[in-house]
Design a protein around this motif. Structure first.
Motif, PDB file in Angstrom:
ATOM      1  N   SER A   1       0.731  -1.328   0.102  1.00 35.43           N
ATOM      2  CA  SER A   1       0.094  -0.010   0.133  1.00 35.43           C
ATOM      3  C   SER A   1       0.868   1.223  -0.001  1.00 35.43           C
ATOM      4  O   SER A   1       2.057   1.152   0.003  1.00 35.43           O
ATOM      5  CB  SER A   1      -1.025   0.088   1.268  1.00 35.43           C
ATOM      6  N   ASN A   2       0.198   2.399  -0.009  1.00 35.76           N
ATOM      7  CA  ASN A   2       1.041   3.729  -0.086  1.00 35.76           C
ATOM      8  C   ASN A   2       1.704   4.054   1.424  1.00 35.76           C
ATOM      9  O   ASN A   2       1.128   3.744   2.484  1.00 35.76           O
ATOM     10  CB  ASN A   2      -0.180   4.838  -0.183  1.00 35.76           C
ATOM     11  N   GLN A   3       2.897   4.053   1.465  1.00 38.64           N
ATOM     12  CA  GLN A   3       3.925   3.889   2.370  1.00 38.64           C
ATOM     13  C   GLN A   3       3.525   5.042   3.446  1.00 38.64           C
ATOM     14  O   GLN A   3       3.665   5.192   4.595  1.00 38.64           O
ATOM     15  CB  GLN A   3       5.367   3.944   2.133  1.00 38.64           C
ATOM     16  N   ALA A   4       3.529   6.370   2.590  1.00 42.07           N
ATOM     17  CA  ALA A   4       3.180   7.507   3.471  1.00 42.07           C
ATOM     18  C   ALA A   4       1.988   7.540   4.555  1.00 42.07           C
ATOM     19  O   ALA A   4       1.956   7.913   5.460  1.00 42.07           O
ATOM     20  CB  ALA A   4       3.128   8.789   2.640  1.00 42.07           C
ATOM     21  N   GLY A   5       0.999   6.937   3.654  1.00 42.17           N
ATOM     22  CA  GLY A   5      -0.107   6.779   4.679  1.00 42.17           C
ATOM     23  C   GLY A   5      -0.262   5.715   5.720  1.00 42.17           C
ATOM     24  O   GLY A   5      -1.297   5.445   6.296  1.00 42.17           O
ATOM     25  N   ASP A   6       1.041   4.950   5.593  1.00 41.16           N
ATOM     26  CA  ASP A   6       0.677   3.579   6.449  1.00 41.16           C
ATOM     27  C   ASP A   6       1.330   3.850   7.953  1.00 41.16           C
ATOM     28  O   ASP A   6       2.413   3.797   8.125  1.00 41.16           O
ATOM     29  CB  ASP A   6       1.470   2.508   5.827  1.00 41.16           C
ATOM     30  N   GLN A   7       0.424   4.126   8.699  1.00 37.63           N
ATOM     31  CA  GLN A   7       0.851   4.752  10.272  1.00 37.63           C
ATOM     32  C   GLN A   7       0.243   3.779  11.066  1.00 37.63           C
ATOM     33  O   GLN A   7       0.917   2.807  11.739  1.00 37.63           O
ATOM     34  CB  GLN A   7       0.496   5.852  10.315  1.00 37.63           C
ATOM     35  N   HIS A   8      -0.973   3.768  11.367  1.00 42.75           N
ATOM     36  CA  HIS A   8      -1.548   3.201  12.573  1.00 42.75           C
ATOM     37  C   HIS A   8      -2.735   1.955  12.411  1.00 42.75           C
ATOM     38  O   HIS A   8      -3.561   2.156  11.586  1.00 42.75           O
ATOM     39  CB  HIS A   8      -2.246   4.165  13.485  1.00 42.75           C
ATOM     40  N   ALA A   9      -2.233   0.762  12.554  1.00 50.15           N
ATOM     41  CA  ALA A   9      -3.036  -0.374  12.089  1.00 50.15           C
ATOM     42  C   ALA A   9      -3.040  -0.574  10.788  1.00 50.15           C
ATOM     43  O   ALA A   9      -4.127  -1.188  10.263  1.00 50.15           O
ATOM     44  CB  ALA A   9      -4.338  -0.420  12.890  1.00 50.15           C
ATOM     45  N   GLY A  10      -2.214   0.027   9.978  1.00 50.67           N
ATOM     46  CA  GLY A  10      -2.045  -0.092   8.497  1.00 50.67           C
ATOM     47  C   GLY A  10      -1.407  -1.407   8.189  1.00 50.67           C
ATOM     48  O   GLY A  10      -1.281  -2.359   8.881  1.00 50.67           O
ATOM     49  N   GLU A  11      -0.829  -1.336   6.824  1.00 54.45           N
ATOM     50  CA  GLU A  11      -0.091  -2.511   6.353  1.00 54.45           C
ATOM     51  C   GLU A  11       0.814  -3.136   7.369  1.00 54.45           C
ATOM     52  O   GLU A  11       1.020  -4.222   7.648  1.00 54.45           O
ATOM     53  CB  GLU A  11       0.323  -2.339   4.932  1.00 54.45           C
ATOM     54  N   ARG A  12       1.939  -2.134   7.722  1.00 53.17           N
ATOM     55  CA  ARG A  12       2.897  -2.567   8.632  1.00 53.17           C
ATOM     56  C   ARG A  12       2.567  -3.199   9.894  1.00 53.17           C
ATOM     57  O   ARG A  12       2.934  -4.345  10.102  1.00 53.17           O
ATOM     58  CB  ARG A  12       4.025  -1.580   8.775  1.00 53.17           C
ATOM     59  N   GLU A  13       1.617  -2.556  10.660  1.00 52.40           N
ATOM     60  CA  GLU A  13       1.242  -2.973  11.930  1.00 52.40           C
ATOM     61  C   GLU A  13       0.591  -3.990  11.890  1.00 52.40           C
ATOM     62  O   GLU A  13       0.846  -5.115  12.874  1.00 52.40           O
ATOM     63  CB  GLU A  13       0.782  -1.925  12.795  1.00 52.40           C
ATOM     64  N   THR A  14      -0.323  -4.165  11.086  1.00 52.99           N
ATOM     65  CA  THR A  14      -1.170  -5.392  10.785  1.00 52.99           C
ATOM     66  C   THR A  14      -0.375  -6.694  10.686  1.00 52.99           C
ATOM     67  O   THR A  14      -0.625  -7.688  11.122  1.00 52.99           O
ATOM     68  CB  THR A  14      -2.299  -5.104   9.751  1.00 52.99           C
ATOM     69  N   SER A  15       0.675  -6.372   9.653  1.00 48.67           N
ATOM     70  CA  SER A  15       1.646  -7.463   9.256  1.00 48.67           C
ATOM     71  C   SER A  15       2.147  -8.035  10.748  1.00 48.67           C
ATOM     72  O   SER A  15       2.633  -9.213  10.567  1.00 48.67           O
ATOM     73  CB  SER A  15       2.721  -6.954   8.155  1.00 48.67           C
ATOM     74  N   GLU A  16       2.817  -7.063  11.315  1.00 46.78           N
ATOM     75  CA  GLU A  16       3.394  -7.337  12.484  1.00 46.78           C
ATOM     76  C   GLU A  16       2.595  -8.454  13.526  1.00 46.78           C
ATOM     77  O   GLU A  16       3.085  -9.380  14.043  1.00 46.78           O
ATOM     78  CB  GLU A  16       3.993  -6.171  13.181  1.00 46.78           C
ATOM     79  N   LEU A  17       1.429  -7.900  13.591  1.00 47.87           N
ATOM     80  CA  LEU A  17       0.509  -8.736  14.561  1.00 47.87           C
ATOM     81  C   LEU A  17       0.015  -9.899  13.609  1.00 47.87           C
ATOM     82  O   LEU A  17      -0.153 -11.045  14.449  1.00 47.87           O
ATOM     83  CB  LEU A  17      -0.926  -7.945  14.644  1.00 47.87           C
ATOM     84  N   LEU A  18      -0.170  -9.867  12.342  1.00 48.41           N
ATOM     85  CA  LEU A  18      -0.121 -11.048  11.914  1.00 48.41           C
ATOM     86  C   LEU A  18       0.919 -12.479  11.859  1.00 48.41           C
ATOM     87  O   LEU A  18       0.540 -13.393  11.945  1.00 48.41           O
ATOM     88  CB  LEU A  18      -0.381 -11.023  10.184  1.00 48.41           C
ATOM     89  N   PHE A  19       1.989 -11.848  12.022  1.00 44.97           N
ATOM     90  CA  PHE A  19       3.272 -12.727  12.333  1.00 44.97           C
ATOM     91  C   PHE A  19       3.332 -12.953  13.738  1.00 44.97           C
ATOM     92  O   PHE A  19       3.498 -14.365  14.048  1.00 44.97           O
ATOM     93  CB  PHE A  19       4.411 -11.806  11.935  1.00 44.97           C
TER      94      PHE A  19
END
Ligand SMILES: [Zn+2]
Length: 292
Positions: free
Chosen positions: A184-202
């Protein structure tokens, strides 16, 4: 009666075997709450008097990841890093700055002075228990300003410990891997977005509700636009759903990379902090020069 004697001997042998299994040395645990008081001298020595204070928060994380996501992350980072580089880990601490989520269920926002006093008293207590180095790690985007100010104010009064703040670097390894793994758009990826959801998915796939990730919008709603100005309501103005990014784009692969990136850097930082004698030495030198 040789048969009875034999049975007696084998019973004794079995009970000895069972009892010695309790005597086999257990590993030295990292978590403060899992150590025994008699482990303390060994834990202080092995950690070089270094204690991690992992700070999380309780707040809404979009419609799909758990309230305690930030706590889960810091808890896992500390557990994994201290397997590589031993340090003691203070138990769950989820008291920080989270006023901006008070309109959402699950937010645990203590009064500002309580948060401050709790952080200060916690560090003092960690210090009183023999730790000279306290390493704060943080999982919550609303905390760094407070943590930095807290550390700056440690020069107000002399203490026999130093506070360090670890943050994972956004170095070339991070940037290059993100180019490949992030969708997804990296600049908009902040809270519960792609990165954080991925961390929790892992870390905790059992707690993530991927089918709810699109139930609310994580887009910046740009309801307040005064250039170069910071306000208390800025986050709510942009993200009233307390969701920033696209959780639906998450993957375990990205979560695994992000976790490993943080954990390996944290283990390296711990190694350097454990070897560090300069910080406290300079801190003491400084206080000896402060006019009394
Ligand atoms: Zn979070």
């Amino acid at each position: 009666m040789p048969a009875l004697y034999k049975r007696f001997v084998s019973t004794i042998a079995l009970s000895l075997l069972l009892n010695t299994s309790f005597l086999i040395a257990q590993p030295l645990h990292s978590r403060w709450d899992e150590l025994t008081a008699s482990d303390w001298p060994k834990a202080l020595k092995e950690s070089n008097e270094t204690c991690i204070l992992p700070i999380g928060i309780l707040e809404k994380h979009g419609p799909h990841v758990p309230i305690g996501s930030d706590l889960i992350k810091v808890r896992e980072w500390a557990a994994r890093a201290t397997k590589r580089e031993y340090a003691v880990v203070f138990p769950d601490f989820f008291y920080g700055q989270i006023n901006e989520a008070r309109h959402q269920p699950g937010a645990f926002a203590l009064p500002e002075r309580v948060v401050w006093d709790l952080l200060e008293a916690t560090c003092d207590e960690i210090g009183r228990n023999g730790f000279k180095k306290i390493v704060i790690i943080n999982g919550h985007g609303g905390n760094p300003e407070m943590i930095r100010y807290f550390i700056q104010t440690r020069l107000e009064k002399q203490r026999n410990y130093a506070v360090y703040f670890f943050e994972a670097p956004k170095d070339s390894i991070y940037v290059n891997n993100l180019k490949v793994l992030h969708k997804s758009n990296q600049a908009g990826d902040q809270h519960a977005g792609e990165r954080e959801t991925s961390e929790l998915l892992f870390l905790r796939p059992d707690l993530v509700k991927m089918d709810s990730a699109k139930n609310q919008s994580g887009e910046n709603q740009r309801r307040l636009a005064i250039p170069n100005v910071y306000t208390a309501i800025h986050w709510y103005a942009s993200f009233p759903n307390h969701y920033a990014g696209e959780g639906a784009a998450a993957s375990q692969k990205l979560g695994e990379f992000l976790t490993e990136h943080t954990v390996s850097n944290l283990a390296n930082a711990l190694k350097a902090i454990k070897a560090d004698t300069k910080t406290l030495q300079l801190q003491n030198e400084f206080f000896n020069r402060v006019l009394k």
